[in-house]
Design an enzyme around this catalytic site. Structure first.
Site, PDB file in Angstrom:
ATOM      1  CG  ASP A 164      -0.314  -0.527   2.492  1.00  0.00           C
ATOM      2  OD1 ASP A 164       0.928  -0.495   2.581  1.00  0.00           O
ATOM      3  OD2 ASP A 164      -1.045  -0.961   3.402  1.00  0.00           O
ATOM      4  CG  HIS A 175      -5.632  -2.450   9.003  1.00  0.00           C
ATOM      5  ND1 HIS A 175      -5.736  -1.113   9.350  1.00  0.00           N
ATOM      6  CD2 HIS A 175      -4.313  -2.740   9.120  1.00  0.00           C
ATOM      7  CE1 HIS A 175      -4.551  -0.638   9.648  1.00  0.00           C
ATOM      8  NE2 HIS A 175      -3.668  -1.596   9.521  1.00  0.00           N
ATOM      9  CG  ASN A 235      -8.529  -1.772  12.158  1.00  0.00           C
ATOM     10  OD1 ASN A 235      -7.586  -2.435  11.736  1.00  0.00           O
ATOM     11  ND2 ASN A 235      -8.979  -0.706  11.531  1.00  0.00           N
ATOM     12  CD  GLU A 286      -8.680   0.821   8.137  1.00  0.00           C
ATOM     13  OE1 GLU A 286      -8.424  -0.161   8.846  1.00  0.00           O
ATOM     14  OE2 GLU A 286      -8.252   1.966   8.387  1.00  0.00           O
TER      15      GLU A 286
END
Ligand code: F6R
Length: 241
Positions: free
Chosen positions: A67, A137, A135, A142
């Site tokens: 990313d 990810h 979280n 996400e």
């Protein structure tokens, strides 16, 4: 899913190195998928050390990164392209032209997503390295990202921006969007290596290893992949016991 629990981050990096070297030495022209953030830094230090001391060569290796922040490029020391040059590429003999990241500054981001997915399809990862977000990810996918997603633009969750603010002067400077490989692109890798340390990752690690496979926790999809190695420290593993 094979899980290796290590005593500390030093041992974690060493175990991860062995997994990476197994691929690189057996296939000198392998495609390695790479990640940024804190989790892989120890591994990258060891790859550099091993390249210098033991002569492991990356001359014919190609890399693809997960990313990049939208709006950031090589001129910004917060960009992932800068991070990769600084933390790994400049220390090993990989050819610059063989390294690939999504372009966070492309004029047409929709086209850039298409380009990156086509690139990944043309050179599937022999190994994909992943960190995991608090979280759950993976990449910047996400919670509630569809499992069949390919490269796309994502609006970062507030919590993710806060977690990453430590790399920036202030929270306001953390970009709001990123371009990320999709979950389908990650799952296409032949082998997946996940590294995670610290108590703040314990819940996500639990959901990844033992939780229900659900888009609420993107990393839980890894339970469906047939070759995943998770290397964690005791703190990150603490809820799995
Ligand atoms: C980085 C990436 C992210 C991180 C994750 C963990 O390229 O895609 O998924 O791996 O946010 O970040 P750290 O390692 O900084 O805790």
């Amino acid at each position: 899913m094979k899980v290796i629990v290590t005593k500390n981050t030093e041992e974690l990096a060493e175990q991860a190195l062995q997994v990476m070297l197994d691929v690189v030495k057996n296939k000198p022209n392998a495609v390695i998928g790479l990640a940024t953030g804190s989790s892989p830094v120890g591994l990258y230090k060891k790859m550099i050390e091993d390249c210098k001391i033991n002569g492991t060569s990356y001359a014919n290796i190609k890399s693809v990164n997960l990313d990049e922040y939208v709006g950031l490029g090589i001129e910004s020391d917060q960009s992932y392209v800068y991070f990769m040059n600084d933390n790994l590429f400049k220390g090993i003999d990989i050819k610059q032209e063989n390294t690939n990241l999504p372009n966070g500054k492309a004029a047409d981001m929709a086209k850039e997503c298409e380009r990156y997915t086509a690139l990944l399809n043309s050179m599937p990862q022999d190994i994909q390295l992943l960190g995991i977000g608090a979280n759950g990810h993976i990449g910047f996918n996400e919670p509630n990202t569809p499992f069949d997603s390919t490269t796309h633009i994502v609006e970062l969750e507030e919590g993710t921006r806060r977690d990453n603010a430590r790399f920036f002067a202030s929270l306001d400077e953390v970009p709001t969007h990123a371009i990320t490989m999709g979950i389908a692109n990650i799952m296409n890798a032949k082998k997946i290596l996940v590294v995670a340390n610290g108590a703040n990752k314990a819940k996500a690690v639990y959901q990844m290893i033992k939780g229900e496979v659900s888009e609420n926790c993107p990393a839980s999809i890894l339970q469906k992949h047939n070759d995943v190695i998770v290397v964690v420290d005791e703190a990150a593993y603490s809820l799995c016991k």
